[in-house]
Design a protein around this motif. Structure first.
Motif, short mmCIF file in Angstrom:
data_model
loop_
_atom_site.label_atom_id
_atom_site.label_comp_id
_atom_site.label_asym_id
_atom_site.label_seq_id
_atom_site.Cartn_x
_atom_site.Cartn_y
_atom_site.Cartn_z
N MET A 1 0.70 -1.11 -0.05
CA MET A 1 -0.15 0.06 0.01
C MET A 1 0.94 1.21 -0.11
O MET A 1 1.59 1.16 0.70
N ILE A 2 0.60 2.14 -0.70
CA ILE A 2 1.36 3.46 -0.94
C ILE A 2 0.32 4.39 -0.52
O ILE A 2 -0.73 4.54 -0.95
N THR A 3 0.92 5.21 0.39
CA THR A 3 0.21 6.64 0.73
C THR A 3 0.63 7.79 0.22
O THR A 3 1.98 7.97 -0.04
N TYR A 4 -0.31 8.65 -0.05
CA TYR A 4 0.39 10.23 -0.83
C TYR A 4 -0.07 11.27 0.07
O TYR A 4 -1.11 11.01 0.83
N ARG A 50 4.61 7.26 -0.17
CA ARG A 50 5.57 6.26 0.69
C ARG A 50 5.05 4.77 0.64
O ARG A 50 3.76 4.81 0.95
N SER A 51 5.92 3.95 0.92
CA SER A 51 5.43 2.67 1.21
C SER A 51 5.00 2.36 2.70
O SER A 51 5.01 3.12 3.26
N GLU A 52 4.57 1.42 2.78
CA GLU A 52 3.85 0.84 3.96
C GLU A 52 4.77 1.06 5.38
O GLU A 52 4.38 1.45 6.51
N GLU A 53 6.15 0.95 4.94
CA GLU A 53 6.98 0.84 6.02
C GLU A 53 7.64 2.48 6.09
O GLU A 53 8.11 2.89 7.19
N GLY A 54 6.89 3.56 5.43
CA GLY A 54 7.32 4.90 5.47
C GLY A 54 8.40 5.00 4.69
O GLY A 54 8.49 6.53 4.64
N SER A 55 8.97 4.24 3.77
CA SER A 55 10.20 4.74 2.91
C SER A 55 9.41 5.66 1.78
O SER A 55 8.39 5.31 1.30
#
Length: 143
Positions: A1-4, A50-55
Motif C-alpha cells: 500500500m502506498i500513501t500520498y 511512501r511505502s507501508e514501511e514509511g520509505s
C-alpha cells in the motif's frame, strides 16, 4: 500500500536519496546541497508517495500560482517501484493540490517522453529554455 501526502518540509537528504534511486539524479544538482535545499524550500507543492514501511518511493515537486499554471518540475519514482501507477497518482495528486483549474506543465526526460501521452497528457510543439548562467546563484553569494 502506498500513501500520498503533501510534505513541505521534506529533507534535502531524503529527496536526494530518492533522486538517486530513480533516474532523475543524472539531471539534478544532487551534489550541490544548497541548490537542492532551495529547490525544496521554494516549491509550492511537494507531494510524496511512501511505502507501508514509511520509505519515500516517489516525489512530485511543483511550482504554481494556484490559479492558472502549475509547473511540475520534478517527478521521481524509485526504480524498484516503477510501473505501479505511482507517477500517475503523484501527478494527479499534485494537480489537485495546486488546483485542477490550472494548466499542468512539465518537461519530460527523454526516456519518459512516451509515458506522458499514455496517461492523458498532450505534447506542446514549442518550449523555450534559457539555461542557467554558469555564475553562482544569488542565494549562494555571501553578503
Amino acid at each position: 500500500m502506498i500513501t500520498y501526502q503533501i510534505e513541505p518540509k521534506l529533507s534535502a537528504n531524503t529527496f536526494v536519496d530518492l533522486l538517486r534511486r530513480s533516474t532523475l539524479a543524472a539531471r539534478r544538482p544532487v551534489d550541490q546541497p544548497q541548490i537542492i535545499e532551495g529547490m525544496l524550500r521554494k516549491a509550492d507543492v511537494i507531494a510524496t508517495a511512501r511505502s507501508e514501511e514509511g520509505s519515500l518511493v516517489g516525489v512530485a515537486r511543483s511550482i504554481t500560482d494556484f490559479h492558472y499554471c502549475t509547473y511540475l518540475s520534478d517527478l521521481a519514482v524509485d526504480e524498484a517501484f516503477q510501473r505501479q501507477g505511482i507517477g500517475r497518482r503523484l501527478i494527479e495528486f499534485s494537480h489537485q493540490q495546486a488546483g485542477l483549474q490550472t494548466n499542468l506543465i512539465l518537461l519530460a526526460a527523454p526516456a519518459a517522453a512516451t509515458y506522458y501521452p499514455h496517461i492523458g497528457m498532450e505534447s506542446h510543439p514549442s518550449c523555450w529554455i534559457r539555461r542557467a548562467a554558469e555564475t553562482p546563484h544569488e542565494c549562494d553569494r555571501k553578503p
